[in-house]
Design a protein around this motif. Structure first.
Motif, mmCIF file in Angstrom:
data_model
loop_
_atom_site.group_PDB
_atom_site.id
_atom_site.type_symbol
_atom_site.label_atom_id
_atom_site.label_comp_id
_atom_site.label_asym_id
_atom_site.label_seq_id
_atom_site.Cartn_x
_atom_site.Cartn_y
_atom_site.Cartn_z
ATOM 1 N N MET A 1 -150.958 37.228 49.027
ATOM 2 C CA MET A 1 -152.110 37.934 48.446
ATOM 3 C C MET A 1 -151.789 38.391 47.011
ATOM 4 N N THR A 2 -152.706 38.168 46.094
ATOM 5 C CA THR A 2 -152.433 38.549 44.706
ATOM 6 C C THR A 2 -152.473 40.066 44.544
ATOM 7 N N GLU A 3 -151.490 40.583 43.851
ATOM 8 C CA GLU A 3 -151.442 42.020 43.559
ATOM 9 C C GLU A 3 -152.178 42.230 42.227
ATOM 10 N N TYR A 4 -152.862 43.366 42.102
ATOM 11 C CA TYR A 4 -153.562 43.652 40.839
ATOM 12 C C TYR A 4 -153.129 45.004 40.280
ATOM 13 N N ALA A 5 -153.166 45.130 38.964
ATOM 14 C CA ALA A 5 -152.975 46.429 38.324
ATOM 15 C C ALA A 5 -154.347 46.837 37.808
ATOM 16 N N VAL B 1 -151.101 40.609 38.855
ATOM 17 C CA VAL B 1 -149.657 40.775 38.654
ATOM 18 C C VAL B 1 -149.002 39.436 38.946
ATOM 19 N N THR B 2 -148.150 38.993 38.040
ATOM 20 C CA THR B 2 -147.451 37.730 38.256
ATOM 21 C C THR B 2 -146.004 38.049 38.625
ATOM 22 N N GLU B 3 -145.457 37.273 39.561
ATOM 23 C CA GLU B 3 -144.120 37.604 40.066
ATOM 24 C C GLU B 3 -143.170 36.430 39.924
ATOM 25 N N GLY B 4 -141.947 36.720 39.461
ATOM 26 C CA GLY B 4 -140.936 35.676 39.310
ATOM 27 C C GLY B 4 -140.163 35.460 40.604
#
Ligand code: CMC
Length: 433
Positions: free
Chosen positions: A1-5, A18-21
């Motif tokens: 699920m995409t996280e948002y700020a 939010v993009t995650e490495g």
């Protein structure tokens, strides 16, 4: 699920993904920010800005971790060679024995430079800094080798050409600066042994290449081979983002590296240690000067934008300095001063508060000095080491569909609109003072 700020600005709320490495580091994707709010971000020095996604190098500044293509630098320094590590960075995988042998053959094939280029070298004033010469000559390579990296094969050829020729060009700059005959590479020597041979062999005094120095040089170059989005690499990517050729992009990277706050620090450290030694300065007083906010002096070789702990490269170099000096029976007073400086600084409240530890440049100069590399060539040594990183990053930038022309915005703080004043109506110089 995409996280948002969620960001509320000027009464409007927007959700930013939010993009995650792969190692769990997170970034807020603000690409829609200006379009949706009219605002931009303000981040001088880009300390909080991720400019790209990259698969090349991972570093964790809090834990002191550095890995190339996933492999810790400690393991590479112990087991690998600079050529193998360059292959890893440029191609993404460690080479098989067959591929490594083929790479060595190709590096040998590319190791000569066009004889006409020697004329350029001869015309630089003798006192020119070798970094200026190197930057100009890498740019000039484009005229001599105009084929570019439009295919995968072209990429490999250009990468090998750069790795091999830049090493030869660096040694030529040194020989010519001394007024000596240029020494050609030997086909039976490895990449690092050949560098030492081209630097130090003379017709009247054959240079015996020592295996301890070859190992130390391999380690030195492996540790400098890439460091994600540092100043010079960001420059290489920025210049490349305009679809500028790789030679010009790397030439710009060399110029960025030259500065004291970046690669030039290795020269500045040895100059600082030499000054302390020759003038008999007190190490405590030097540390006190570095802490004095009214004094622009900084302790060179200390501090880092990303590392808030001991730079893992400095740890390895410190060990190698001891080993090499012991093996060669060298007693360098600069090492004693460096050790004393480190001891005082890392136990000092100021250095602890700012998390300032030795960085890669603190011990590297002492190692280069043991190899008899002249001080003004130190940053050139860094540049040769950083080449595989610049090449890999330039290429990654070129083929990344998310990358665009690098073009940051600004917050304008100059005059508001005002009329043009004809020259005769302007305040005269004498009236201004
Ligand atoms: N000596 C004394 N104070 C320092 C030092 C130092 N070496 N480094 C940072 N500080 C202080 C600085 O005065 C500042 O204090 P304040 O916030 O009160 O003004 C605070 O620490 C933060 O410094 P900064 O310059 O804002 O931090 P940065 O992340 O931009 O700087 C750095 C990183 C490497 C430019 C800096 O630590 C420095 O100038 N070090 C000396 C030069 C050096 O060794 N450079 C090689 C870096 S590693 C290899 C490479 O990247 O090429």
């Amino acid at each position: 699920m995409t996280e948002y700020a969620t960001l509320t600005v000027n009464g409007k709320t927007i959700e930013l993904p939010v993009t995650e490495g792969k190692e769990g580091e997170k970034g807020i994707d603000i690409r829609r920010l200006r379009q949706e709010t009219g605002y931009i971000t303000f981040d001088p020095g880009f300390a909080n800005t991720g400019s790209c996604k990259s698969t090349i190098t991972y570093m964790d500044g809090e834990k002191g971790i550095l890995r190339y293509r996933g492999i810790p630098i400690e393991e590479l320094a112990e087991h690998s060679s600079f050529v193998e590590t360059s292959y890893l960075l440029i191609n993404g995988e460690l080479p098989t024995r067959q591929k490594l042998n083929r790479t060595s053959v190709q590096l040998n094939d590319h190791s000569l430079i066009h004889e006409d280029m020697q004329n350029f070298y001869q015309n630089f004033p003798r006192a020119s800094h070798p970094m200026g010469i190197l930057s100009a000559m890498i740019n000039a390579l484009r005229s001599f080798y105009p084929e570019l990296m439009t295919t995968d094969e072209g990429y490999e050829q250009t990468a090998l050409r750069l790795l091999s020729k830049v090493r030869t060009m660096a040694t030529m700059a040194y020989k010519i600066s001394r007024g000596h005959k240029v020494e050609y590479p030997r086909p039976d020597y490895t990449y690092c042994a050949n560098f030492l041979h081209m630097m130090f062999n003379t017709p009247v005094k054959p240079y015996i290449v020592r295996k301890e120095l070859v190992k130390a040089l391999n380690v030195f170059w492996i540790l400098h081979a890439d460091h994600e989005q540092n100043c010079s690499t960001s420059v290489v990517r920025s210049v490349g983002s305009a679809r500028t050729n790789i030679y010009a992009s790397i030439s710009a990277g060399v110029s960025a590296l030259w500065g004291d706050l970046h690669g030039g620090a290795n020269q500045a450290v040895v100059q600082m240690l030499t000054e302390i030694y020759e003038q008999g300065l007190s190490v405590e007083k030097v540390v006190a000067r570095a802490k004095d906010k009214k004094d622009p002096f900084r302790l060179m070789g200390f501090g880092h934008r990303v590392y808030k702990t001991y730079d893992p490269r400095a740890k390895i170099l410190k060990k190698y300095v001891h080993e090499v000096l012991d093996k060669l029976n060298i007693d360098d007073p600069l090492l004693d001063i460096a050790l004393e400086l480190e001891e005082i600084a890392i136990n000092d409240e100021y250095f602890q508060k700012y998390n300032l530890y030795p960085n890669v440049d603190f011990y590297s100069g002492i190692l280069l000095k043991a190899m008899q590399i002249p001080t003004n060539m130190f940053t050139v040594m860094f540049a040769i080491g950083r080449l595989p990183g610049w090449i890999a990053q330039w290429r990654e930038n070129l083929i990344d569909p998310e990358q665009r022309l690098v073009r940051p915005r600004q917050i304008y703080t100059g005059y508001n609109h005002r009329p043009y004043i004809p020259i005769d109506e302007r305040v005269k110089d004498s009236e201004q003072w």
